[in-house]
Write an enzyme that holds these catalytic residues in place. Structure first.
Site, PDB file in Angstrom:
ATOM      1  N   THR A   1       0.865  -1.186   0.000  1.00 27.59           N
ATOM      2  CA  THR A   1       0.000   0.000   0.000  1.00 27.59           C
ATOM      3  C   THR A   1       0.897   1.231   0.000  1.00 27.59           C
ATOM      4  OG1 THR A   1      -0.211  -0.236   2.411  1.00 27.59           O
ATOM      5  CG2 THR A   1      -1.999  -1.103   1.056  1.00 27.59           C
TER       6      THR A   1
ATOM      7  N   LYS B   1       3.933  -7.090   3.498  1.00 28.33           N
ATOM      8  CA  LYS B   1       3.729  -5.658   3.301  1.00 28.33           C
ATOM      9  C   LYS B   1       3.440  -5.024   4.643  1.00 28.33           C
ATOM     10  CE  LYS B   1       0.334  -3.574   3.367  1.00 28.33           C
ATOM     11  NZ  LYS B   1      -0.445  -2.847   4.457  1.00 28.33           N
TER      12      LYS B   1
ATOM     13  N   THR C   1      -1.669  -3.925  10.668  1.00 31.36           N
ATOM     14  CA  THR C   1      -2.063  -3.963   9.257  1.00 31.36           C
ATOM     15  C   THR C   1      -1.086  -4.731   8.376  1.00 31.36           C
ATOM     16  OG1 THR C   1      -0.950  -1.843   8.832  1.00 31.36           O
ATOM     17  CG2 THR C   1      -3.266  -1.768   9.450  1.00 31.36           C
TER      18      THR C   1
END
Length: 292
Positions: free
Chosen positions: A215, A241, A252
């Site tokens: 992201t 990620k 996240t």
């Protein structure tokens, strides 16, 4: 085959099957040739223009190899641009597939609120020891999306299963991006059907998958190693990620790990939990993340 994934309202699974482990990070000057796909997706080189993370793997009784999640024998991967992000043409849809059903395990965020893909994967792994694939999208986290978000997750799993000729319970899901917004299913679902034709077992294919799950990451992150066990070569590869937010316990972050060693389900899942506690869960970093 093994895969592992995480996210805050995200965070998810890990799969192990016949064999797997991490692959060496790609140099920042790495270049890809574009693929010609259907109009709903693109694998043009410009969708993968992000530097690779530096190689920080220490020396040890192993050999660093190329290939990321494809370093382990029996795995294929791909990454494409499907128009799932708010803007730009960065790749945003990734698929990792085992040639045969692979032993699977998962580690998840400890947040009270979990995203739809996390709930879905927990349910799948509670009744299945082996799966076939991990599907990941960037752009929307499918978190705080209620019943509609869960229905969308199930629909995407069923679509991927149909595209691969398998069952929905053979698919694990990961989503990352903006929280509270519904996924762009009008773009997502048609793109899933196109993914199998771009699958490959090479280092380029693994790299595309690694870029597609990022992201706000400044670099893509992948690695792979080869080690000898009982005189036989074993490979483990992975990609992950995360940008700024890893606490509490993965937050996240997302990750996929593959391995081509024959490992029993409980052994594999225990290894995954211990490795996560000694690595990702030992790191605390909090920063404001903006969605893309």
């Amino acid at each position: 085959m093994q895969l592992s994934h995480r996210s805050t309202a995200q965070s998810g699974p890990a799969i192990a099957g016949r064999r797997c482990q991490w692959a060496a990070c790609r140099p920042s000057g790495y270049r890809l040739q574009g693929l010609t796909l259907q109009a709903s997706v693109s694998a043009a080189a410009e969708s993968f223009k992000i530097p690779a993370s530096p190689d920080l793997i220490p020396d040890g009784p192993w050999q660093k190899v190329a290939g990321g999640v494809c370093a382990a024998q029996g795995f294929k991967a791909t990454g494409v641009f499907a128009g799932l992000r708010a803007k730009g043409n960065k790749a945003d849809l990734s698929l990792v597939v085992a040639d045969e059903h692979a032993v699977a395990g998962g580690v998840f965020t400890q947040n009270v609120m979990c995203a739809a893909p996390v709930l879905y994967c927990k349910e799948v792994l509670s009744r299945r020891e082996k799966v076939k694939a991990v599907l990941t999208n960037a752009g929307q986290a499918n978190a705080a999306t209620g019943d509609q978000g869960y229905a969308d997750a199930v629909h995407c799993a069923k679509t991927a299963a149909a595209a691969l000729g398998t069952d929905a319970d053979d698919i694990l899901l990961m989503s990352t991006g903006v929280i509270g917004r519904r996924m762009k299913v009008d773009n997502f679902v048609p793109a899933i059907l196109e993914l199998p034709q771009s699958l490959g077992s090479g280092a380029d294919d693994a790299h595309r998958a690694a870029v597609a799950i990022t992201t706000t990451d400044l670099v893509s992150k992948e690695a792979a190693l080869q080690v000898a066990i009982a005189g036989k070569p074993v490979h483990i590869g992975g990609m992950c990620k995360g940008s700024g937010m890893i606490h509490p316990n993965m937050a996240t972050m997302l990750g996929v790990v593959t391995c081509d060693a024959a490992v029993e389900p409980e052994v594999w899942r225990g290894m995954l939990r211990r490795a996560t506690d000694a690595s990702f869960n030992a790191v605390r970093a909090m920063a404001r993340e903006r969605g893309d």
